[in-house]
Motif scaffolding. Structure first.
Motif, short mmCIF file in Angstrom:
data_model
loop_
_atom_site.label_atom_id
_atom_site.label_comp_id
_atom_site.label_asym_id
_atom_site.label_seq_id
_atom_site.Cartn_x
_atom_site.Cartn_y
_atom_site.Cartn_z
N ASN A 1 -0.68 4.62 -17.43
CA ASN A 1 0.43 5.53 -17.18
C ASN A 1 1.64 4.71 -16.72
O ASN A 1 1.78 4.40 -15.54
CB ASN A 1 0.04 6.57 -16.12
CG ASN A 1 1.05 7.68 -15.97
OD1 ASN A 1 2.24 7.49 -16.20
ND2 ASN A 1 0.59 8.85 -15.56
N LYS A 2 2.49 4.37 -17.67
CA LYS A 2 3.61 3.47 -17.38
C LYS A 2 4.72 4.13 -16.56
O LYS A 2 5.59 3.43 -16.03
CB LYS A 2 4.21 2.96 -18.71
CG LYS A 2 3.26 2.16 -19.57
CD LYS A 2 2.95 0.82 -18.95
CE LYS A 2 2.12 -0.05 -19.90
NZ LYS A 2 1.80 -1.38 -19.31
N GLU A 3 4.70 5.46 -16.46
CA GLU A 3 5.77 6.17 -15.77
C GLU A 3 5.42 6.52 -14.32
O GLU A 3 6.30 6.86 -13.53
CB GLU A 3 6.11 7.46 -16.53
CG GLU A 3 6.51 7.24 -17.99
CD GLU A 3 7.72 6.34 -18.12
OE1 GLU A 3 8.65 6.48 -17.30
OE2 GLU A 3 7.74 5.49 -19.04
N ALA A 4 4.14 6.49 -13.98
CA ALA A 4 3.71 6.95 -12.66
C ALA A 4 4.14 5.99 -11.55
O ALA A 4 4.21 4.77 -11.75
CB ALA A 4 2.20 7.12 -12.63
N LYS A 5 4.43 6.55 -10.39
CA LYS A 5 4.64 5.76 -9.19
C LYS A 5 3.27 5.41 -8.61
O LYS A 5 2.41 6.29 -8.49
CB LYS A 5 5.45 6.54 -8.16
CG LYS A 5 6.84 6.96 -8.63
CD LYS A 5 7.51 7.83 -7.58
CE LYS A 5 8.88 8.31 -8.07
NZ LYS A 5 9.51 9.24 -7.08
N ILE A 6 3.08 4.16 -8.27
CA ILE A 6 1.78 3.71 -7.75
C ILE A 6 1.96 3.25 -6.31
O ILE A 6 2.78 2.37 -6.02
CB ILE A 6 1.19 2.54 -8.58
CG1 ILE A 6 1.34 2.79 -10.08
CG2 ILE A 6 -0.26 2.31 -8.19
CD1 ILE A 6 0.44 3.85 -10.65
N HIS A 7 1.19 3.85 -5.40
CA HIS A 7 1.21 3.44 -4.00
C HIS A 7 -0.13 2.76 -3.66
O HIS A 7 -1.20 3.28 -4.03
CB HIS A 7 1.37 4.66 -3.08
CG HIS A 7 2.70 5.33 -3.18
ND1 HIS A 7 3.52 5.52 -2.08
CD2 HIS A 7 3.38 5.83 -4.23
CE1 HIS A 7 4.62 6.12 -2.45
NE2 HIS A 7 4.57 6.34 -3.76
N PHE A 8 -0.07 1.65 -2.96
CA PHE A 8 -1.26 0.91 -2.57
C PHE A 8 -1.41 0.96 -1.05
O PHE A 8 -0.47 0.68 -0.31
CB PHE A 8 -1.13 -0.55 -3.03
CG PHE A 8 -1.04 -0.72 -4.52
CD1 PHE A 8 -2.17 -1.01 -5.26
CD2 PHE A 8 0.18 -0.60 -5.18
CE1 PHE A 8 -2.09 -1.19 -6.64
CE2 PHE A 8 0.27 -0.76 -6.55
CZ PHE A 8 -0.87 -1.05 -7.29
N TYR A 9 -2.63 1.29 -0.58
CA TYR A 9 -2.89 1.43 0.85
C TYR A 9 -4.14 0.64 1.22
O TYR A 9 -5.16 0.71 0.53
CB TYR A 9 -3.15 2.91 1.22
CG TYR A 9 -2.05 3.86 0.86
CD1 TYR A 9 -1.08 4.23 1.78
CD2 TYR A 9 -1.97 4.41 -0.43
CE1 TYR A 9 -0.06 5.12 1.45
CE2 TYR A 9 -0.96 5.29 -0.78
CZ TYR A 9 -0.01 5.64 0.16
OH TYR A 9 0.99 6.52 -0.18
N ASP A 10 -4.06 -0.06 2.34
CA ASP A 10 -5.24 -0.71 2.88
C ASP A 10 -5.03 -0.98 4.36
O ASP A 10 -3.89 -1.16 4.81
CB ASP A 10 -5.55 -2.02 2.15
CG ASP A 10 -7.03 -2.39 2.22
OD1 ASP A 10 -7.73 -2.31 1.18
OD2 ASP A 10 -7.50 -2.75 3.31
N VAL A 11 -6.14 -1.00 5.10
CA VAL A 11 -6.07 -1.30 6.53
C VAL A 11 -5.85 -2.79 6.77
O VAL A 11 -5.41 -3.21 7.84
CB VAL A 11 -7.36 -0.81 7.22
CG1 VAL A 11 -8.54 -1.71 6.87
CG2 VAL A 11 -7.21 -0.73 8.73
N SER A 12 -6.13 -3.61 5.75
CA SER A 12 -6.00 -5.06 5.85
C SER A 12 -4.64 -5.52 5.35
O SER A 12 -4.24 -5.23 4.22
CB SER A 12 -7.11 -5.74 5.03
OG SER A 12 -6.79 -7.10 4.77
N TYR A 13 -3.94 -6.27 6.19
CA TYR A 13 -2.65 -6.82 5.79
C TYR A 13 -2.81 -7.80 4.62
O TYR A 13 -1.98 -7.84 3.71
CB TYR A 13 -2.00 -7.54 6.97
CG TYR A 13 -1.64 -6.65 8.13
CD1 TYR A 13 -0.47 -5.90 8.13
CD2 TYR A 13 -2.48 -6.54 9.24
CE1 TYR A 13 -0.14 -5.08 9.20
CE2 TYR A 13 -2.16 -5.72 10.31
CZ TYR A 13 -0.99 -4.99 10.29
OH TYR A 13 -0.67 -4.16 11.35
N LEU A 14 -3.88 -8.58 4.65
CA LEU A 14 -4.11 -9.54 3.58
C LEU A 14 -4.45 -8.85 2.27
O LEU A 14 -4.09 -9.33 1.19
CB LEU A 14 -5.22 -10.52 3.98
CG LEU A 14 -4.81 -11.58 5.00
CD1 LEU A 14 -6.03 -12.26 5.60
CD2 LEU A 14 -3.88 -12.62 4.39
#
Length: 397
Positions: free
Chosen positions: A277-290
């Motif tokens: 899906n080239k149009e979607a906004k993608i958000h990435f979440y993690d508890v780890s900063y690395l």
């Protein structure tokens, strides 16, 4: 009155410490015998070394704790030095946003003044030494230990006292070798209550081994190249659960405009979704900063054209936006304990962040029976695919 299980009797006094996130009837304790042993050793050094005591009484001195996930090392030290009223004297360097929240919470319930509370430093941020004393809880992975020791080394001086601690069952000989290779001559203490200390002496002239390259691997069928910084799950190759999940992301559906990769690790799920899906906004979440940094590197390396955002946070606790699709391969270890508490929190928060047509897709080990907790939260739960080890679920209202 403090719960008996939260009452920490240390060499520097008694404190109330709570595991974070706060959960009822938790079986986890906010400290272990290794924390107790490290603080006892530091107290002995302070009692027997006038020079060390004088140095720490200097307002310019600094103390660093590493991987202190609930403040068991930082809180007693900061409290005992509170009369010096020196802001920023105790630094706490860790890779988890939960460690930051736990440190703030436990400093508050122990009435440590904000001016002298430990200063949190994310694992991806530079240290601010030099440090006179360093207390390090050994991490679960050797790659993270090596990263931390290499970053720490420029912030030590010839008289720095370094005390590393851990439970014996997790301290392999390779850990001691890393201290010898990256800090200096090292010896270990006798075991006490199944804990042990690693005690290196800083050698400024040490000839360091070559720095290992950043781990990268490719998924030829997409194609995608993934970057794994230290402490990121599936360090050397994509885990088989995620690999099984990749065929069932559902990101190509026409109504999907926002996708969350929850517990993103190196960003494999979100990046794969961006290919669909080239149009979607993608958000990435993690508890780890690395982990979040790894996902950023992976997106850059793959020239992702989607609008992307990266968030180091506890699940979706600080997020107000909603998603049409949330993808998740939840961890089932907290500290060294196997459980489903983290997964349940992720599913609960995912439910609150779905649009009206939104759906949560997850992969999990078959024996964890995630369908039971999903059915408590969602009206519709179905199995998209399964094999002998894993199940892919779709959940929505």
């Amino acid at each position: 009155m403090a719960n008996r299980d939260n009452h920490f009797q240390s060499a520097f006094g008694s404190y109330t410490l709570e595991c974070y996130p706060l959960e009822k009837n938790t079986q986890l304790r906010a400290w272990n015998a290794a924390d107790e042993l490290a603080l006892s050793h530091l107290k002995e050094q302070l009692d027997t070394s006038t020079e060390l005591s004088q140095r720490l009484n200097d307002t310019s001195s600094k103390i660093l704790t590493i991987n202190d996930h609930n403040g068991a090392l930082s809180i007693p030290i900061a409290s005992s030095l509170a009369e010096l009223a020196t802001p920023g004297k105790v630094h706490c360097w860790a890779d988890s946003t939960l460690a930051k929240s736990a440190l703030q919470h436990n400093a508050s319930i122990n009435t440590i003044a904000e001016a002298v509370s430990p200063t949190f430093i994310a694992s991806t941020s530079p240290l601010d030494g030099p440090y006179d004393v360093v207390l390090l809880q050994t991490p679960k992975t050797l790659s993270l230990l090596e990263y931390q020791l290499r970053e720490l080394r420029p912030h030590l001086h010839s008289n720095s006292l370094v005390i590393a601690c851990g439970m014996v069952k997790h301290l392999h000989h390779s850990y001691t070798e890393r201290f010898e290779q990256l800090i200096g001559p090292t010896h270990t203490s006798l075991a006490k209550k199944k804990a042990r200390l690693i005690l290196p002496t800083f050698d400024p002239s040490l000839d360091l081994p070559e720095k290992p390259p950043v781990t990268q691997y490719s998924l030829e069928q997409w194609p995608i190249t993934l970057t794994n910084l230290s402490n990121v799950f599936a360090q050397n190759k994509l885990d088989i659960g995620t690999r099984f999940f990749l065929s069932h992301l559902g990101a190509e559906q026409q109504h999907i405009s926002t996708i969350f990769d929850l517990g993103c690790g190196n960003g494999a799920l979100g990046i794969a979704a961006s290919q669909l899906n080239k149009e979607a906004k993608i958000h990435f979440y993690d508890v780890s900063y690395l982990a979040v940094s790894s996902a950023q590197h992976s997106c850059a390396d793959n020239n992702i054209e989607n609008e992307t955002r990266f968030h180091a946070m506890d699940c979706l606790s600080e997020e107000n936006a909603k998603a049409d699709l949330i993808l998740c391969n939840p961890p089932f270890h907290q500290s060294n304990t196997v459980g489903t508490q983290i997964a349940f929190r992720m599913f609960s928060q995912a439910k609150q962040h779905l649009t009206e047509q939104g759906e949560l897709r997850i992969v999990g080990n078959r024996h964890l029976n995630y369908h039971i907790m999903l059915k408590k939260l969602f009206q519709h739960v179905s199995v998209l695919d399964s094999n002998k080890k894993f199940v892919v679920y779709l959940a929505k209202d």
